[in-house]
Design a protein around this motif. Structure first.
Motif, short mmCIF file in Angstrom:
data_model
loop_
_atom_site.label_atom_id
_atom_site.label_comp_id
_atom_site.label_asym_id
_atom_site.label_seq_id
_atom_site.Cartn_x
_atom_site.Cartn_y
_atom_site.Cartn_z
N LYS A 7 0.86 -1.19 0.00
CA LYS A 7 0.00 0.00 0.00
C LYS A 7 0.89 1.24 0.00
O LYS A 7 1.75 1.41 0.87
CB LYS A 7 -0.90 0.02 1.24
CG LYS A 7 -1.84 1.21 1.31
CD LYS A 7 -2.93 1.13 0.27
CE LYS A 7 -3.88 2.31 0.35
NZ LYS A 7 -4.93 2.24 -0.69
N THR A 8 0.66 2.08 -0.98
CA THR A 8 1.44 3.31 -1.04
C THR A 8 0.49 4.50 -1.00
O THR A 8 -0.65 4.43 -1.49
CB THR A 8 2.27 3.38 -2.34
OG1 THR A 8 1.41 3.18 -3.45
CG2 THR A 8 3.36 2.34 -2.37
N SER B 227 -2.52 -1.27 -2.96
CA SER B 227 -2.01 -0.74 -4.23
C SER B 227 -1.62 -1.89 -5.15
O SER B 227 -1.78 -1.82 -6.36
CB SER B 227 -0.79 0.15 -3.98
OG SER B 227 -1.11 1.16 -3.07
N SER B 228 -1.11 -2.94 -4.53
CA SER B 228 -0.83 -4.17 -5.30
C SER B 228 -0.78 -5.35 -4.35
O SER B 228 -0.78 -5.18 -3.13
CB SER B 228 0.50 -4.03 -6.06
OG SER B 228 1.55 -3.89 -5.15
N THR C 225 6.04 9.67 -2.30
CA THR C 225 5.32 8.41 -2.20
C THR C 225 5.76 7.69 -0.92
O THR C 225 6.95 7.50 -0.68
CB THR C 225 5.65 7.51 -3.42
OG1 THR C 225 5.36 8.26 -4.59
CG2 THR C 225 4.83 6.24 -3.40
#
Lengths: 394, 221
Positions: free
Chosen positions: B9-10, B58-59, B17
């Motif tokens: 998670k960003t 986020s991914s 960032t």
């Protein structure tokens, strides 16, 4: 989870929310109530003014049906026969023939052109209320032959008082000394400007006219049936220029339409103002419940249910406010009906009028705008991001 | 039961960032009582929010019994939160317009799958030791009692997983111990999988397993 179950849950939560936030409910209730009441009262007053003005014109000047000479004639001929025909028609309560001629009134070296209205005081009492508008002195009676009544503007312009003697010169050149029996103020500006009332028998004698009239006023049992009587009277009396009261007060009605538009604009502005306040209160309330909304979402409440909860609250505010406003508006209109205010210009008491349509239109408009005021905050509540709602920021 | 694969998670903080979670791989077994510890900003709450489906990664992947939760529709996530997860927050997260029993009943009403929600709510309040406080509003309860109601509410729809974010953070030591004991009891007696975020060593020490976060990564033991 079914729709009914969803609604039940939303309703349950919304009611609990409303009960807890009593102050918010009170503020919104007051805003919507006053907005609704305002809509009713303004329209009720406008309706009352229009109806009173129309009634005043009918009672002073036009009757329910006004019969004029044909276009190419100066007078209606054969008035006696025509009056008999009117008398035989059912639904006609009364009629009165008037003669209107020009003349000049003279007193203390001053002279003024006047409109002489000759009428039968006995008939006139049945058809109009003009003799109730006597400002000072007394009304004419059928026995009077040396008495006249003058409008208040003549009195003001020429300094004539009741009991004074004036010379009235008719358009045929005949002059006679008359006693001013009374001063009249009808509230109809054109009539009040320069009218002299005289008994019709005296006028006929002075003018040498028999069986003629400038106008015949007719009173019906029901003024709303005037349009139906118009063609019958035209046919029976063989006259073409017969007008209903609505046609006669067209000018008043058109200015009434303007008054209604003005009233509606004021109502709209006040409703917008009230509902912007409502929207702001609901919005602020929802912003303050942001974390609670986040918690709701975290335990599995759908966006649509959150929207429904706040919409139900807005609807409840709307219903409560509208009921309060209806009651307040109804009470004020009824009060103004029973306690009309006196209009010195028209010399009439002008009051509000209650109509069920007022209740309906004010309720629908106010409820609709109240719900609309709640929709935007409710949509926002539904869209609230969980993390931002629970933890703030980010 | 719960598995994360390269969970990342960003956030954007202005033009910078920030990686709140950096490729987290972890597996939590059914019936496990796990404590997630770490200093403030280490990523532990973000991790809990990810597996609680309150936030989207986020991914990476979050698998519940092999199903990738990141691919679920919003409606499915809501249903999952309602029926399979119980969430407890640090702050007392009760609805203050509702009584204790109504707070517990509310999720059951949402799920619409309880024939007698009040009866079940009473049972749950008795389990958490609040059998005598059914009709009290949150403002009439102490912090510890409010947190117990929150636990009862979290259990309302028989979830398999209980996620608790600093549940003892606002409590005194005595209440804190009582809550942790309650978690242990629920874990042992009802087989609940519990993931508890805390920075209290004493609280964390009562869990079966502790994982520590540091700068968005799991610290190696």
């Amino acid at each position: 989870m079914g729709i009914s179950s969803n609604l039940r849950t939303a309703f349950f939560f919304a009611m609990k929310d409303i009960i807890k936030d009593k102050k918010i409910f009170l503020f919104i209730f007051i805003a919507i109530s006053f907005g609704t009441a305002n809509a009713m009262i303004i329209n009720g007053i406008t309706d009352g003014l229009v109806l009173d003005l129309v009634d005043n014109t009918i009672n002073s000047n036009t009757g329910h049906i006004t019969i004029y000479p044909d276009q190419d004639k100066q007078y209606i001929e054969g008035v006696g026969v025509k009056e008999m025909k009117l008398k035989s028609m059912s639904g006609i309560v009364a009629y009165s023939s008037r003669l209107q001629v020009g003349g000049v009134i003279k007193n203390k070296g001053m002279a003024k052109s006047v409109s002489i209205v000759a009428l039968d005081p006995a008939n006139e009492e049945k058809i109009s209320t003009i003799f109730e508008k006597i400002e000072s002195g007394k009304a004419l009676s059928s026995r009077d032959s040396n008495d006249i009544i003058i409008s208040f503007r003549i009195q003001e312009d020429m300094g004539i008082n009741t009991g004074d003697e004036v010379i009235l010169t008719f358009e045929n050149g005949n002059s006679k000394l008359y006693n001013v029996k009374g001063i009249i103020h009808t509230g109809v500006p054109a009539v009040d400007a320069n009218t002299v009332y005289i008994p019709i028998e005296e006028a006929k004698q002075q003018l040498g006219m028999q069986d003629k009239a400038s106008v015949i006023l007719v009173r019906l049992t029901d003024k709303n049936s005037a349009a139906g009587y118009k063609p019958i009277i035209k046919q029976e009396l063989e006259l073409s220029d017969v007008r209903t009261w609505k046609e006669e007060v067209e000018y008043t009605l058109s200015s009434a339409a303007t008054m209604n538009q003005l009233g509606n604009t004021i109502v709209l502005i006040s409703l917008i103002a009230a509902n912007v306040s409502v929207a702001v209160i609901i919005y602020v309330s929802i912003v303050n419940k942001r974390r609670q909304i986040g918690i709701m979402k975290s335990i599995g409440v759908k966006n649509s249910l959150i929207f429904t909860i706040f919409l139900i609250e807005a609807m409840f505010f709307g219903i409560a406010g509208v009921i309060g406003g209806d009651m307040l508006g109804y009470a004020v209109i009824r009060y103004l009906e029973n306690h009309p205010f006196y209009d010195p210009l028209s010399r009439e008491y002008l009051g509000a009028r209650f109509g069920i349509y007022l209740l309906f239109s004010a309720s629908m408009t106010s409820f609709g705008t109240s719900v609309l005021a709640g929709v935007y905050p409710a949509i926002n509540a539904g869209k609230t991001n969980i993390i931002q709602a629970i933890y703030g920021g980010r | 039961m719960i598995e994360t694969r390269e969970l990342t998670k960003t956030y954007m903080m202005g033009k910078v960032t920030v990686k709140a979670l950096d490729a987290i791989n972890i597996s939590i077994e059914q019936g496990e009582f796990m404590a997630v510890m770490g200093s403030s900003g280490s990523g532990k709450t973000t991790f809990l929010n990810m597996i609680g489906m309150l936030d989207t990664p986020s991914s990476g992947q979050i698998l519940f019994d092999g199903v990738d939760a990141t691919k679920l529709s919003e409606g499915a996530k809501v249903a999952f939160r309602l029926n399979r997860l119980g969430y407890i927050f640090q702050f007392f997260s009760l609805f203050d317009q509702l009584s204790a029993i109504e707070n517990v009943t509310f999720p059951m009403m949402l799920a619409g799958n309880q024939s007698e929600p009040s009866k079940k709510a009473k049972e749950l309040l008795e389990v958490v030791g609040l059998g005598h406080r059914f009709h009290h509003k949150p403002s009439e309860l102490s912090g510890g009692q409010q947190q117990r109601v929150a636990i009862a509410r979290a259990l309302a729809n028989n979830p398999k997983i209980l996620l608790a974010d600093e549940p003892t953070g606002n409590l005194d030591r005595k209440s804190s111990n009582e809550i942790v004991e309650l978690f242990k009891q629920l874990n042992k007696e009802h087989g609940l999988t519990i993931v508890l975020v805390t920075h209290d060593q004493e609280v964390g020490g009562k869990a079966d397993r502790i994982i520590k976060f540091r700068d968005g990564k799991i610290e190696k033991p």
